[in-house]
Write a protein that holds these residues in place. Structure first.
Motif: not given
Length: 426
Positions: A126-132, A182-191
């Protein structure tokens, strides 16, 4: 018809292993991404695989993906995440029934393989990265797994021990990380990490089962087109250096029984002699540790040995009463010394060989175990069948076992002590 093994290159750092055994009625395809272990990326790698297995651009929800698998005669899609020495392996697997056994011999193999490829190459963005929304769900599951690891006292004690045994080495890093991280991980980091895995990791494709005539070209075409400009070669074998002095560490936790882990290290090159020695020491119900330390001396609730050929490390783990910790430690060292001195019979050695051979041959009974068995062979640069390994075991002499035992050096002593009971030394 004997089992057929074939390994070939698909692209830079991309290998295809085919294991064919006509007795299976289903096929298994796994795609693994192997990387050096590091603190930042270890939990990201795991989360990326969980996201890929939850949905894709065609099947946008887990319910839709599950429905598609049901349509494919109940095919199963799963993730895997494990440590291989200083490396980490993460991947996706799909198991499906062979085309010969579908109704009217419907062709589902290409559909199953394409579903796997859709999950890998067409994730739900979604918007170029993994679904939030999916990222939030997978992060919560990671937090739960981290908490569950702490509550599993055997697993947690082993993790804490390895932090000392492999201090300064990638093998000491937790694959799950901390709850805070784990709580600080973002969708952009995962993408970003997803794209890095495709471009830079070592990719292992394993096909195990009956017939891959239809799916092999599909898999090769998909992976041969990957851009691999940042590929990082993986070196599986990384022997752990022996400490100058044996490390001693005692920690206190709320456990019913103390967990004691002892590590011994060696650079002995013949891994199958080392495996036989390990089994003789503590890998069977009639081993030295089980028969003597547990049964005759009654010094522990369990006592067993395991060997990592990649790290050259032997781990002896036991559950003991706090008052018996020192006695159990000395007894374990005595059993190791006994093997070094040749204090075991030829009959004990032969029984251990037979026990090991039975276990190795059982890898042929499961499509998953066969896949994992040959994956382990790949990490060593060999392709021995279980039967060939058994022939190797049967030819090992008593003197070889003695020489192997003498090569192991006492490296680490770790205890997670129970809180309530008073120890014998204070």
């Amino acid at each position: 018809m004997p089992i057929s093994y074939k390994r070939s290159a698909v692209g830079e750092g991309i290998a295809l292993t085919e294991i064919t055994d006509p007795k299976f009625k289903s096929n298994l395809i796994s795609v693994s991404f192997v990387t050096p272990t590091d603190v930042k990326n270890a939990p990201l790698n795991t989360l990326v695989m969980e996201l890929l297995a939850s949905s894709n651009d065609k099947n946008k929800t887990l319910a839709e993906l599950t429905g598609e698998l049901a349509y494919l005669y109940g095919a199963t899609l799963s993730t895997k995440s494990r440590r291989i020495g200083d490396c980490q392996e993460n991947g996706l697997c799909i198991e499906y029934i062979c085309d010969d056994y579908t109704i009217g011999r419907e062709i589902i193999s290409t559909k199953a393989s394409q579903l796997l490829l859709d999950c890998i190459f067409r994730p739900l963005f979604e918007n170029g990265r993994f679904s939030e929304r999916y990222v939030s769900m997978r992060k919560k599951e990671l937090e739960d797994n981290i908490n569950a690891e702490f509550n599993d006292k055997f697993g947690y004690s082993m993790r804490m021990a390895k932090e000392i045994i492999y201090k300064g080495e990638p093998a000491c890093i937790s694959l799950l990380g901390t709850v805070e991280n784990a709580r600080a991980i973002t969708s952009q980091q995962l993408t970003d990490r997803y794209h890095e895995l495709l471009s830079s990791s070592q990719i292992e494709i394993v096909m195990c089962g009956r017939d891959f005539e239809r799916v092999k070209p599909v898999m090769i075409q998909a992976f041969s087109q990957l851009e691999r400009t940042d590929y990082v070669p993986v070196n599986y074998k990384a022997l752990s250096p022996v400490k100058k002095e044996t490390a001693y560490e005692r920690q206190t936790q709320d456990v019913n029984q103390s967990k004691m882990i002892m590590a011994f290290k060696s650079g002995y090159e013949d891994i199958y002699t080392a495996k036989l020695f390990t089994a003789l020491l503590g890998g069977t119900p009639f081993s030295k540790l089980f028969s003597n330390v547990r049964e005759k001396m009654s010094l522990c609730y369990y006592c067993s040995a395991a060997y990592s050929d990649i790290k050259g490390t032997l781990l002896v783990s036991s559950g003991v009463a706090k008052k018996d910790i020192e006695k159990a430690r000395e007894a374990i060292l005595m059993q190791l010394e006994a093997i070094k001195n040749g204090e075991f019979t030829q009959q004990e050695l032969e029984h251990t060989k037979i026990y090991l051979c039975t276990g190795f041959k059982s890898n042929n009974d499961s499509i998953y175990r066969m896949s994992e068995y040959y994956t382990a062979q790949n990490t060593r640069g060999t392709s021995y069948s279980p039967e060939q390994v058994c022939d190797i075991f049967m030819d090992i002499t008593k003197q070889q076992v003695i020489e192997c035992a003498k090569s192991f050096v006492y490296d680490t002593f770790y205890v997670m002590e129970s809180e309530g009971e008073v120890s014998a030394d204070g």
